[in-house]
Scaffold this active site. Structure first.
Site, mmCIF file in Angstrom:
data_model
loop_
_atom_site.group_PDB
_atom_site.id
_atom_site.type_symbol
_atom_site.label_atom_id
_atom_site.label_comp_id
_atom_site.label_asym_id
_atom_site.label_seq_id
_atom_site.Cartn_x
_atom_site.Cartn_y
_atom_site.Cartn_z
ATOM 1 N N HIS A 213 0.834 -1.197 0.000
ATOM 2 C CA HIS A 213 0.000 0.000 0.000
ATOM 3 C C HIS A 213 0.870 1.249 0.000
ATOM 4 O O HIS A 213 2.082 1.209 0.240
ATOM 5 C CB HIS A 213 -0.944 0.017 1.203
ATOM 6 C CG HIS A 213 -0.255 0.110 2.520
ATOM 7 N ND1 HIS A 213 0.308 -0.981 3.151
ATOM 8 C CD2 HIS A 213 -0.017 1.176 3.340
ATOM 9 C CE1 HIS A 213 0.847 -0.605 4.298
ATOM 10 N NE2 HIS A 213 0.670 0.697 4.435
ATOM 11 N N ASP A 215 0.852 5.019 1.756
ATOM 12 C CA ASP A 215 0.228 5.676 2.904
ATOM 13 C C ASP A 215 -0.624 6.870 2.509
ATOM 14 O O ASP A 215 -1.677 7.111 3.107
ATOM 15 C CB ASP A 215 1.299 6.105 3.912
ATOM 16 C CG ASP A 215 1.839 4.925 4.709
ATOM 17 O OD1 ASP A 215 1.279 3.817 4.592
ATOM 18 O OD2 ASP A 215 2.831 5.101 5.437
ATOM 19 N N HIS A 271 5.000 0.069 -0.088
ATOM 20 C CA HIS A 271 5.623 -0.829 0.877
ATOM 21 C C HIS A 271 4.634 -1.865 1.404
ATOM 22 O O HIS A 271 3.432 -1.777 1.167
ATOM 23 C CB HIS A 271 6.205 -0.032 2.050
ATOM 24 C CG HIS A 271 5.176 0.766 2.807
ATOM 25 N ND1 HIS A 271 4.821 2.047 2.446
ATOM 26 C CD2 HIS A 271 4.410 0.475 3.899
ATOM 27 C CE1 HIS A 271 3.896 2.501 3.278
ATOM 28 N NE2 HIS A 271 3.627 1.556 4.164
ATOM 29 N N ARG A 281 5.374 -9.031 17.200
ATOM 30 C CA ARG A 281 6.042 -7.809 16.715
ATOM 31 C C ARG A 281 5.296 -6.578 17.238
ATOM 32 O O ARG A 281 4.096 -6.446 17.036
ATOM 33 C CB ARG A 281 6.044 -7.810 15.185
ATOM 34 C CG ARG A 281 6.633 -6.588 14.490
ATOM 35 C CD ARG A 281 6.280 -6.697 13.014
ATOM 36 N NE ARG A 281 6.950 -5.767 12.145
ATOM 37 C CZ ARG A 281 6.482 -4.568 11.803
ATOM 38 N NH1 ARG A 281 5.332 -4.131 12.329
ATOM 39 N NH2 ARG A 281 7.139 -3.800 10.945
#
Length: 302
Positions: A213, A215, A271, A281
């Site tokens: 996507h 941002d 990214h 994470r």
């Protein structure tokens, strides 16, 4: 119409001439090493897609950007709008281990862990937004300030929120320094949030964090994106690396507690995040805008 003057905007000329990269490293490896560095590393994207510099969208901004000489002749002494003094003219990205310490990252992570202990997604991706109060709970979101009321003061402290603000300010200053703008024209925007990702199977589209996507497309107010990593790749989790998807080759950032990745939010920085294969994470996305109308304040413990 600009102060009585009508200008025609020629959109086809919006090409990459207005996007120059913020430095270049010769022989930069495709994967950012997990070894902690002593300063910021700036990676040039392989290309700047046409139209990025037009993403802010207002005719007055475009004309100031593309034809400053004509503006000066028509309106001597005119200055660009405040937003344009921040709007990216240079596409780029950077990674630094020199802004936030590992100890500070661990303290920030404990804030995330305590907040997310109040809820969590049924799928593998949970979020906590201290600004809006949004918290993943099952397949939905709740406002933790309303949902838990006074219990929040048993979870967070004033010291937690003070550290959060200090970390945000230092990241903001580093981005401003890297891109040659004043921190005063860079505004915190939404969503800014903690994320916790594990191996649980996705239950809703909100859990599908791994899709590529942009941002600026996903979150219209974003002009600069930053991520502060709160856990270590290969120690706390496997997979889960951050991947810039360039045309020539991918550039991959390996999360380490205290590492900050930052980049302009346009299409030059497409990214994705790899699926987490094991472990958990933690990170926090801290986003900035050039438009004060889209700004948000720091969270306050009420």
């Amino acid at each position: 119409m600009l102060f009585g003057f009508t200008f025609r905007i020629e959109y086809p000329i919006l090409t990459c001439h207005c996007c120059t990269y913020i430095g270049a490293l010769q022989g930069t490896a495709g994967v950012m090493s997990s070894q902690r560095s002593c300063g910021a590393v700036v990676l040039p994207p392989s290309r700047c897609r046409a139209g990025f510099c037009a993403a802010q969208g207002r005719d007055i901004h475009l004309y100031f950007r593309l034809h400053p000489q004509l503006i000066e002749r028509a309106l001597p002494g005119a200055s660009p709008p405040a937003g344009l003094r921040c709007t990216p003219r240079r596409c780029g990205r950077g990674v630094t281990d020199a802004v936030i310490t590992r100890e500070e990252a661990e303290r920030i992570r404990r804030i995330a862990e305590r907040g997310l202990s109040l809820g969590g997604s049924d799928g593998g991706a949970s979020i906590l937004d201290l600004h809006s109060g949004a918290l993943s709970l099952g397949k939905h979101f709740v406002n933790l300030y309303r949902y838990f009321g006074d219990k929040i003061r048993d979870i967070f402290t004033e010291e937690d929120f003070a550290l959060y603000r200090d970390v945000r300010q230092r990241i903001q200053q580093r981005i401003a320094q890297a891109f040659g703008i004043s921190p005063a024209v860079l505004y915190l925007t939404k969503p800014t949030f903690f994320s916790r990702i594990n191996t649980t199977e996705a239950k809703t589209t909100h859990d599908e964090y791994w899709h590529p996507h942009i941002d600026k497309v996903t979150y219209g107010s974003f002009d600069y994106t930053s991520l502060l990593y709160l856990s270590d790749y290969a120690e706390d989790f496997g997979g889960g690396r951050f991947v810039f998807m360039d045309t020539d080759s991918n550039k991959t950032v390996e999360p380490q507690a205290g590492r900050v990745s930052f980049f302009t939010s346009g299409s030059e920085n497409l990214h994705r995040v790899e699926k987490v294969r094991w472990g958990t994470r933690y990170a926090i996305t801290i986003s900035f805008t050039c438009n004060p109308d889209h700004s948000i304040g720091d969270p306050v413990l009420t």
